[in-house]
Design a protein around this motif. Structure first.
Motif, PDB file in Angstrom:
ATOM      1  N   THR A  25      35.943 -40.510  -2.985  1.00  0.00           N
ATOM      2  CA  THR A  25      34.535 -40.219  -3.167  1.00  0.00           C
ATOM      3  C   THR A  25      32.931 -40.771  -2.887  1.00  0.00           C
ATOM      4  OG1 THR A  25      35.426 -39.238  -5.006  1.00  0.00           O
ATOM      5  CG2 THR A  25      32.632 -38.718  -5.417  1.00  0.00           C
ATOM      6  N   GLN A  26      32.981 -42.195  -2.470  1.00  0.00           N
ATOM      7  CA  GLN A  26      31.608 -42.842  -2.365  1.00  0.00           C
ATOM      8  C   GLN A  26      31.669 -42.617  -0.450  1.00  0.00           C
ATOM      9  OE1 GLN A  26      32.875 -46.945  -3.426  1.00  0.00           O
ATOM     10  NE2 GLN A  26      30.627 -47.098  -2.797  1.00  0.00           N
ATOM     11  N   ASP A  27      32.982 -42.722  -0.590  1.00  0.00           N
ATOM     12  CA  ASP A  27      33.279 -42.573   1.403  1.00  0.00           C
ATOM     13  C   ASP A  27      32.591 -40.963   1.631  1.00  0.00           C
ATOM     14  OD1 ASP A  27      33.962 -44.558   1.889  1.00  0.00           O
ATOM     15  OD2 ASP A  27      36.118 -43.866   2.093  1.00  0.00           O
ATOM     16  N   GLU A  28      32.589 -39.903   0.773  1.00  0.00           N
ATOM     17  CA  GLU A  28      32.061 -38.452   1.419  1.00  0.00           C
ATOM     18  C   GLU A  28      30.385 -38.637   1.154  1.00  0.00           C
ATOM     19  OE1 GLU A  28      34.230 -36.079  -1.263  1.00  0.00           O
ATOM     20  OE2 GLU A  28      35.903 -36.185   0.502  1.00  0.00           O
ATOM     21  N   ARG A  29      30.277 -39.267  -0.621  1.00  0.00           N
ATOM     22  CA  ARG A  29      28.940 -39.503  -0.492  1.00  0.00           C
ATOM     23  C   ARG A  29      28.348 -40.120   0.950  1.00  0.00           C
ATOM     24  NH1 ARG A  29      29.370 -41.047  -6.586  1.00  0.00           N
ATOM     25  NH2 ARG A  29      29.894 -38.836  -7.254  1.00  0.00           N
ATOM     26  N   SER A  30      28.907 -41.375   1.448  1.00  0.00           N
ATOM     27  CA  SER A  30      28.472 -42.310   2.297  1.00  0.00           C
ATOM     28  C   SER A  30      28.042 -41.142   3.612  1.00  0.00           C
ATOM     29  CB  SER A  30      28.755 -43.826   1.962  1.00  0.00           C
ATOM     30  OG  SER A  30      30.084 -42.751   3.028  1.00  0.00           O
ATOM     31  N   GLN A  31      28.794 -40.688   4.105  1.00  0.00           N
ATOM     32  CA  GLN A  31      29.301 -39.752   5.256  1.00  0.00           C
ATOM     33  C   GLN A  31      28.121 -38.802   5.173  1.00  0.00           C
ATOM     34  OE1 GLN A  31      33.411 -37.739   5.724  1.00  0.00           O
ATOM     35  NE2 GLN A  31      34.041 -39.700   6.661  1.00  0.00           N
ATOM     36  N   ALA A  32      27.668 -37.754   4.253  1.00  0.00           N
ATOM     37  CA  ALA A  32      26.468 -36.973   4.213  1.00  0.00           C
ATOM     38  C   ALA A  32      25.039 -37.378   3.556  1.00  0.00           C
ATOM     39  CB  ALA A  32      26.935 -36.098   2.181  1.00  0.00           C
ATOM     40  N   ASP A  33      25.283 -38.724   3.255  1.00  0.00           N
ATOM     41  CA  ASP A  33      23.867 -39.540   2.796  1.00  0.00           C
ATOM     42  C   ASP A  33      23.440 -40.024   4.386  1.00  0.00           C
ATOM     43  OD1 ASP A  33      23.439 -39.462   0.691  1.00  0.00           O
ATOM     44  OD2 ASP A  33      24.254 -41.009   0.735  1.00  0.00           O
ATOM     45  N   GLN A  34      24.687 -39.665   5.245  1.00  0.00           N
ATOM     46  CA  GLN A  34      24.205 -40.235   6.975  1.00  0.00           C
ATOM     47  C   GLN A  34      24.073 -39.523   7.291  1.00  0.00           C
ATOM     48  OE1 GLN A  34      28.246 -41.901   8.607  1.00  0.00           O
ATOM     49  NE2 GLN A  34      27.720 -44.131   7.468  1.00  0.00           N
ATOM     50  N   VAL A  35      24.850 -38.389   7.335  1.00  0.00           N
ATOM     51  CA  VAL A  35      24.025 -36.988   7.720  1.00  0.00           C
ATOM     52  C   VAL A  35      22.723 -36.656   7.807  1.00  0.00           C
ATOM     53  CG1 VAL A  35      24.467 -34.501   8.007  1.00  0.00           C
ATOM     54  CG2 VAL A  35      26.332 -35.699   8.249  1.00  0.00           C
ATOM     55  N   ALA A  36      22.177 -36.376   6.597  1.00  0.00           N
ATOM     56  CA  ALA A  36      20.454 -36.134   6.201  1.00  0.00           C
ATOM     57  C   ALA A  36      20.185 -37.881   6.429  1.00  0.00           C
ATOM     58  CB  ALA A  36      20.985 -36.541   4.529  1.00  0.00           C
ATOM     59  N   GLN A  37      19.896 -38.667   6.816  1.00  0.00           N
ATOM     60  CA  GLN A  37      19.419 -39.573   7.687  1.00  0.00           C
ATOM     61  C   GLN A  37      19.423 -39.115   9.026  1.00  0.00           C
ATOM     62  OE1 GLN A  37      20.799 -43.869   6.423  1.00  0.00           O
ATOM     63  NE2 GLN A  37      20.160 -43.316   4.666  1.00  0.00           N
ATOM     64  N   ARG A  38      19.960 -39.173   9.576  1.00  0.00           N
ATOM     65  CA  ARG A  38      20.144 -38.813  10.536  1.00  0.00           C
ATOM     66  C   ARG A  38      19.257 -37.439  10.723  1.00  0.00           C
ATOM     67  NH1 ARG A  38      25.526 -35.920  12.922  1.00  0.00           N
ATOM     68  NH2 ARG A  38      24.400 -33.732  12.188  1.00  0.00           N
ATOM     69  N   ASP A  39      19.454 -35.752  10.026  1.00  0.00           N
ATOM     70  CA  ASP A  39      18.942 -34.927  10.326  1.00  0.00           C
ATOM     71  C   ASP A  39      16.844 -35.433  10.145  1.00  0.00           C
ATOM     72  OD1 ASP A  39      20.867 -33.673  10.624  1.00  0.00           O
ATOM     73  OD2 ASP A  39      20.750 -32.766   8.612  1.00  0.00           O
ATOM     74  N   GLU A  40      16.887 -36.226   9.562  1.00  0.00           N
ATOM     75  CA  GLU A  40      15.540 -37.187   9.072  1.00  0.00           C
ATOM     76  C   GLU A  40      15.248 -37.188   9.842  1.00  0.00           C
ATOM     77  OE1 GLU A  40      13.292 -39.679   5.806  1.00  0.00           O
ATOM     78  OE2 GLU A  40      15.181 -38.504   4.994  1.00  0.00           O
ATOM     79  N   ILE A  41      15.561 -38.084  10.745  1.00  0.00           N
ATOM     80  CA  ILE A  41      15.345 -38.618  11.659  1.00  0.00           C
ATOM     81  C   ILE A  41      15.308 -38.186  12.982  1.00  0.00           C
ATOM     82  CG2 ILE A  41      15.764 -40.482  13.666  1.00  0.00           C
ATOM     83  CD1 ILE A  41      17.364 -42.025  11.496  1.00  0.00           C
ATOM     84  N   ARG A  42      15.452 -37.040  13.021  1.00  0.00           N
ATOM     85  CA  ARG A  42      15.335 -35.925  14.245  1.00  0.00           C
ATOM     86  C   ARG A  42      14.767 -34.741  14.333  1.00  0.00           C
ATOM     87  NH1 ARG A  42      21.612 -34.446  16.274  1.00  0.00           N
ATOM     88  NH2 ARG A  42      21.901 -36.426  16.905  1.00  0.00           N
ATOM     89  N   GLY A  43      14.555 -35.338  13.069  1.00  0.00           N
ATOM     90  CA  GLY A  43      12.980 -33.690  12.891  1.00  0.00           C
ATOM     91  C   GLY A  43      13.776 -32.669  11.873  1.00  0.00           C
ATOM     92  N   ASN A  44      15.245 -32.446  11.712  1.00  0.00           N
ATOM     93  CA  ASN A  44      15.712 -31.068  11.523  1.00  0.00           C
ATOM     94  C   ASN A  44      15.564 -30.846  10.616  1.00  0.00           C
ATOM     95  OD1 ASN A  44      16.536 -31.096  14.405  1.00  0.00           O
ATOM     96  ND2 ASN A  44      18.765 -31.812  13.938  1.00  0.00           N
TER      97      ASN A  44
END
Length: 63
Positions: A25-44
């Motif tokens: 569960t923690q791994d899934e959450r951390s992956q989702a957080d990484q995707v959200a951060q990537r999107d934020e950095i890219r401006g998506n």
């Protein structure tokens, strides 16, 4: 076998299983957080990466 002894044996099995589920569960959450951060950095916008990934799927299956 006493009830306490049975409970101890159950806990020995259930404890590691519970820990493994928590890690997944923690791994899934951390992956989702990484995707959200990537999107934020890219401006998506949230979820916009899904469209990009869907376009790349056909490339993954062609040889």
């Amino acid at each position: 076998m006493s009830v306490e002894r049975a409970n101890d044996q159950i806990e020995r099995v259930a404890g590691p299983a519970r820990a493994a589920v928590g890690n997944m569960t923690q791994d899934e959450r951390s992956q989702a957080d990484q995707v959200a951060q990537r999107d934020e950095i890219r401006g998506n916008k949230p979820g916009e990466h899904v469209q990009e990934d869907a376009r790349d799927v056909s490339d993954d299956f062609t040889s």
